[in-house]
Write a protein that holds these residues in place. Structure first.
Motif, PDB file in Angstrom:
ATOM      1  N   ASP A 211      -9.819  25.724  19.876  1.00 22.01           N
ATOM      2  CA  ASP A 211     -10.610  25.735  21.101  1.00 22.01           C
ATOM      3  C   ASP A 211     -11.734  24.695  21.088  1.00 22.01           C
ATOM      4  O   ASP A 211     -12.700  24.814  21.834  1.00 22.01           O
ATOM      5  CB  ASP A 211     -11.187  27.131  21.362  1.00 22.01           C
ATOM      6  CG  ASP A 211     -11.626  27.308  22.812  1.00 22.01           C
ATOM      7  OD1 ASP A 211     -10.906  26.829  23.708  1.00 22.01           O
ATOM      8  OD2 ASP A 211     -12.698  27.886  23.045  1.00 22.01           O
ATOM      9  N   GLU A 212     -11.603  23.676  20.255  1.00 18.99           N
ATOM     10  CA  GLU A 212     -12.648  22.664  20.158  1.00 18.99           C
ATOM     11  C   GLU A 212     -12.427  21.535  21.163  1.00 18.99           C
ATOM     12  O   GLU A 212     -11.337  21.358  21.712  1.00 18.99           O
ATOM     13  CB  GLU A 212     -12.679  22.069  18.742  1.00 18.99           C
ATOM     14  CG  GLU A 212     -13.100  23.044  17.664  1.00 18.99           C
ATOM     15  CD  GLU A 212     -13.110  22.406  16.283  1.00 18.99           C
ATOM     16  OE1 GLU A 212     -13.543  23.072  15.333  1.00 18.99           O
ATOM     17  OE2 GLU A 212     -12.687  21.232  16.146  1.00 18.99           O
ATOM     18  N   VAL A 213     -13.476  20.758  21.379  1.00 21.15           N
ATOM     19  CA  VAL A 213     -13.366  19.462  22.046  1.00 21.15           C
ATOM     20  C   VAL A 213     -13.278  18.419  20.934  1.00 21.15           C
ATOM     21  O   VAL A 213     -14.188  18.321  20.101  1.00 21.15           O
ATOM     22  CB  VAL A 213     -14.574  19.177  22.951  1.00 21.15           C
ATOM     23  CG1 VAL A 213     -14.523  17.743  23.482  1.00 21.15           C
ATOM     24  CG2 VAL A 213     -14.619  20.165  24.103  1.00 21.15           C
ATOM     25  N   ILE A 214     -12.159  17.679  20.902  1.00 22.47           N
ATOM     26  CA  ILE A 214     -11.923  16.692  19.846  1.00 22.47           C
ATOM     27  C   ILE A 214     -12.184  15.300  20.410  1.00 22.47           C
ATOM     28  O   ILE A 214     -11.488  14.859  21.335  1.00 22.47           O
ATOM     29  CB  ILE A 214     -10.487  16.773  19.303  1.00 22.47           C
ATOM     30  CG1 ILE A 214     -10.147  18.203  18.857  1.00 22.47           C
ATOM     31  CG2 ILE A 214     -10.298  15.783  18.160  1.00 22.47           C
ATOM     32  CD1 ILE A 214     -10.964  18.701  17.687  1.00 22.47           C
ATOM     33  N   GLU A 283      -3.363  20.109  19.054  1.00 23.79           N
ATOM     34  CA  GLU A 283      -2.531  21.246  19.477  1.00 23.79           C
ATOM     35  C   GLU A 283      -3.370  22.509  19.644  1.00 23.79           C
ATOM     36  O   GLU A 283      -3.035  23.383  20.445  1.00 23.79           O
ATOM     37  CB  GLU A 283      -1.410  21.472  18.468  1.00 23.79           C
ATOM     38  CG  GLU A 283      -0.366  20.365  18.477  1.00 23.79           C
ATOM     39  CD  GLU A 283       0.705  20.582  17.432  1.00 23.79           C
ATOM     40  OE1 GLU A 283       0.654  21.614  16.722  1.00 23.79           O
ATOM     41  OE2 GLU A 283       1.601  19.722  17.316  1.00 23.79           O
ATOM     42  N   ARG A 284      -4.458  22.602  18.905  1.00 21.59           N
ATOM     43  CA  ARG A 284      -5.321  23.790  18.966  1.00 21.59           C
ATOM     44  C   ARG A 284      -6.504  23.603  19.911  1.00 21.59           C
ATOM     45  O   ARG A 284      -7.198  24.564  20.236  1.00 21.59           O
ATOM     46  CB  ARG A 284      -5.861  24.107  17.567  1.00 21.59           C
ATOM     47  CG  ARG A 284      -4.806  24.390  16.523  1.00 21.59           C
ATOM     48  CD  ARG A 284      -5.459  24.566  15.154  1.00 21.59           C
ATOM     49  NE  ARG A 284      -4.469  24.816  14.115  1.00 21.59           N
ATOM     50  CZ  ARG A 284      -4.757  24.961  12.827  1.00 21.59           C
ATOM     51  NH1 ARG A 284      -6.029  24.857  12.438  1.00 21.59           N
ATOM     52  NH2 ARG A 284      -3.809  25.196  11.947  1.00 21.59           N
ATOM     53  N   ALA A 285      -6.747  22.372  20.317  1.00 21.42           N
ATOM     54  CA  ALA A 285      -8.006  22.036  20.994  1.00 21.42           C
ATOM     55  C   ALA A 285      -8.027  22.506  22.444  1.00 21.42           C
ATOM     56  O   ALA A 285      -6.989  22.708  23.090  1.00 21.42           O
ATOM     57  CB  ALA A 285      -8.245  20.530  20.934  1.00 21.42           C
ATOM     58  N   ARG A 286      -9.224  22.626  22.963  1.00 17.61           N
ATOM     59  CA  ARG A 286      -9.416  22.863  24.391  1.00 17.61           C
ATOM     60  C   ARG A 286      -9.267  21.551  25.154  1.00 17.61           C
ATOM     61  O   ARG A 286      -8.769  21.537  26.279  1.00 17.61           O
ATOM     62  CB  ARG A 286     -10.818  23.449  24.636  1.00 17.61           C
ATOM     63  CG  ARG A 286     -11.073  23.840  26.085  1.00 17.61           C
ATOM     64  CD  ARG A 286     -12.504  24.319  26.323  1.00 17.61           C
ATOM     65  NE  ARG A 286     -12.876  25.500  25.538  1.00 17.61           N
ATOM     66  CZ  ARG A 286     -14.007  26.189  25.725  1.00 17.61           C
ATOM     67  NH1 ARG A 286     -14.868  25.800  26.674  1.00 17.61           N
ATOM     68  NH2 ARG A 286     -14.292  27.223  24.968  1.00 17.61           N
ATOM     69  N   LEU A 287      -9.706  20.450  24.534  1.00 13.79           N
ATOM     70  CA  LEU A 287      -9.712  19.155  25.232  1.00 13.79           C
ATOM     71  C   LEU A 287      -9.734  18.024  24.220  1.00 13.79           C
ATOM     72  O   LEU A 287     -10.310  18.144  23.144  1.00 13.79           O
ATOM     73  CB  LEU A 287     -10.960  19.050  26.125  1.00 13.79           C
ATOM     74  CG  LEU A 287     -11.096  17.777  26.966  1.00 13.79           C
ATOM     75  CD1 LEU A 287     -10.146  17.839  28.160  1.00 13.79           C
ATOM     76  CD2 LEU A 287     -12.530  17.598  27.456  1.00 13.79           C
ATOM     77  N   SER A 288      -9.110  16.897  24.600  1.00 17.62           N
ATOM     78  CA  SER A 288      -9.198  15.657  23.835  1.00 17.62           C
ATOM     79  C   SER A 288     -10.013  14.640  24.620  1.00 17.62           C
ATOM     80  O   SER A 288      -9.836  14.492  25.836  1.00 17.62           O
ATOM     81  CB  SER A 288      -7.800  15.086  23.572  1.00 17.62           C
ATOM     82  OG  SER A 288      -7.882  13.765  23.052  1.00 17.62           O
ATOM     83  N   VAL A 289     -10.896  13.930  23.928  1.00 14.76           N
ATOM     84  CA  VAL A 289     -11.664  12.832  24.515  1.00 14.76           C
ATOM     85  C   VAL A 289     -11.435  11.617  23.620  1.00 14.76           C
ATOM     86  O   VAL A 289     -11.659  11.688  22.405  1.00 14.76           O
ATOM     87  CB  VAL A 289     -13.173  13.149  24.585  1.00 14.76           C
ATOM     88  CG1 VAL A 289     -13.926  11.985  25.198  1.00 14.76           C
ATOM     89  CG2 VAL A 289     -13.416  14.433  25.361  1.00 14.76           C
ATOM     90  N   SER A 290     -11.005  10.508  24.220  1.00 19.86           N
ATOM     91  CA  SER A 290     -10.664   9.359  23.392  1.00 19.86           C
ATOM     92  C   SER A 290     -10.571   8.105  24.243  1.00 19.86           C
ATOM     93  O   SER A 290     -10.686   8.147  25.473  1.00 19.86           O
ATOM     94  CB  SER A 290      -9.309   9.585  22.703  1.00 19.86           C
ATOM     95  OG  SER A 290      -8.265   9.575  23.661  1.00 19.86           O
ATOM     96  N   GLN A 291     -10.342   6.985  23.562  1.00 20.09           N
ATOM     97  CA  GLN A 291      -9.886   5.796  24.254  1.00 20.09           C
ATOM     98  C   GLN A 291      -8.415   6.016  24.612  1.00 20.09           C
ATOM     99  O   GLN A 291      -7.923   7.148  24.550  1.00 20.09           O
ATOM    100  CB  GLN A 291     -10.108   4.576  23.362  1.00 20.09           C
ATOM    101  CG  GLN A 291     -11.586   4.305  23.095  1.00 20.09           C
ATOM    102  CD  GLN A 291     -11.829   3.150  22.137  1.00 20.09           C
ATOM    103  OE1 GLN A 291     -11.287   3.112  21.039  1.00 20.09           O
ATOM    104  NE2 GLN A 291     -12.662   2.197  22.542  1.00 20.09           N
TER     105      GLN A 291
END
Length: 384
Positions: A211-214, A283-291
């Protein structure tokens, strides 16, 4: 018959080119091919090259995102003497075995700065009594050139020297013609392989990433704006201020800068180096932030996680923006420009992205394996 392949790869800032080249090399090795991987830059420490003979050519990189000059790892500019040394090293490595397959990563659809070396390599290959099959490996989207003649030159070089073009894309998602105006000239050479990547990676420890923001940045060489905004965006978010944010700092970022990021982390922020179990975190995250680099976008697609993309778009770069917009058009992401990125704007994009559903769409994968199969089929057809 045991085949022998020579793969040439040159990455300048990001690591995606090397990752794809190594993956194809390993797929060929798994099919009994003896593979030499000649790399023109230092390989990232997270890259698995098991089974490949790695030849380290005199390394060179771009010092910045302008890509108008090349320097050694120590920052020294290259000159004609260096170019001659580099060309000699490449030709010596190629001459070490009677390779029946030559694969150039990107060239001639990019890396024109290395024409001094790669034109000599192609000439040497063509002069052999038994010339190898010559193929090029290109990603899903090419960087557009301001001068149309440069793109026509790419097509002409491909037709003149190459037997096969491997495009690592899902054609239902993006096709070569979307970013290359002379695709029709090379269509007879073109095969789509699916995306390269997505193989098994380490599973994160229990609970890590849940449930993290990665927030990730690949190698990180051009990610300062994203990292700085992410350090301050968490308390500004309405939908993600209640969970941990994990900021993964790439290995191209100096240790001093990394420690500065760590010391700047506030409550709820974890700052650490990039991890090999990154796909499992998504796969476990709430959201991905990236380029929006090739490998990161592929990991996001496979995980089905909602995403915010801040595409690298400095100077003349168009590739990441086009890729990010393609995902946004499929309802998979929110795109926010890196120019003048602020914590407030990043937090708003994160909140918007968290309104998107997770996706179960199966993207076409297996690009490395399919590439190996295509090349071996071509070699078999040539021998018949």
């Amino acid at each position: 018959m045991t085949h022998s392949a020579f793969i040439h790869v040159q990455h300048l800032l990001g690591t995606g080119h090397a990752v794809r080249a190594a993956a194809i090399g390993k797929a060929l090795t798994a099919r009994g091919v003896d593979v030499t991987l000649a790399t023109g830059n230092l390989l990232p420490p997270t890259l698995d090259t098991t089974g490949l003979k790695v030849v380290q050519l005199p390394p060179v990189k771009s010092p910045d995102a302008v890509f108008n000059r090349l320097v050694t790892p120590d920052g020294d500019p290259i000159d004609i003497a260096w170019e001659e040394m580099r060309t000699a090293a490449t030709l010596d490595a190629f001459a070490a075995k009677p390779h029946d397959l030559l694969l150039t990563e990107t060239y001639p659809f990019g890396r024109r700065q290395f024409e001094f070396e790669l034109s000599a390599l192609l000439d040497a290959a063509r002069r052999r009594d038994r010339p190898p099959l010559i193929a090029t490996s290109i990603r899903d989207i090419l960087v557009r050139k301001q001068e149309l003649w440069k793109e026509e030159w790419m097509a002409d070089q491909a037709v003149k020297f190459y037997d096969r073009i491997l495009c690592h894309s899902d054609p239902d998602f993006v096709q070569l013609s979307d970013s290359f105006p002379f695709a029709d000239k090379v269509e007879h050479l073109l095969r789509y392989t699916g995306f390269v990547g997505g193989g098994k990676r380490p599973v994160p420890p229990d609970g890590v990433g849940e449930d993290e923001v990665i927030i990730s940045c690949g190698g990180g060489a051009v990610a300062e704006g994203l990292l700085m905004a992410a350090l301050e965006a968490r308390p500004l978010s309405r939908r993600a201020e209640d969970t941990h944010w994990r900021i993964l700092v790439g290995h191209d970022i100096s240790e001093d800068a990394f420690q500065t990021y760590r010391k700047s982390a506030g409550d709820g922020l974890i700052v650490e180096r990039a991890r090999r179990d990154f796909p499992g975190l998504l796969e476990r995250a709430r959201l991905s932030v990236s380029q929006a680099g090739y490998n990161t976008v592929l990991d996001v697609l496979i995980a089905g996680v909602p995403a915010v993309f801040v595409p690298f778009a400095q100077v003349k770069e168009t590739e990441q923006t086009q890729r990010a917009n393609a995902l946004a058009s499929h309802g998979r992401a929110v795109v926010t420009p890196e120019q003048n990125l602020t914590p407030e704007r990043l937090a708003a994009a994160i909140d918007d992205a968290l309104a998107l559903p997770r996706s179960s769409h199966q993207v076409l994968l297996g690009g490395a394996e399919k590439s190996a199969d295509i090349l071996l089929e071509d070699l078999k057809a040539r021998a018949a």
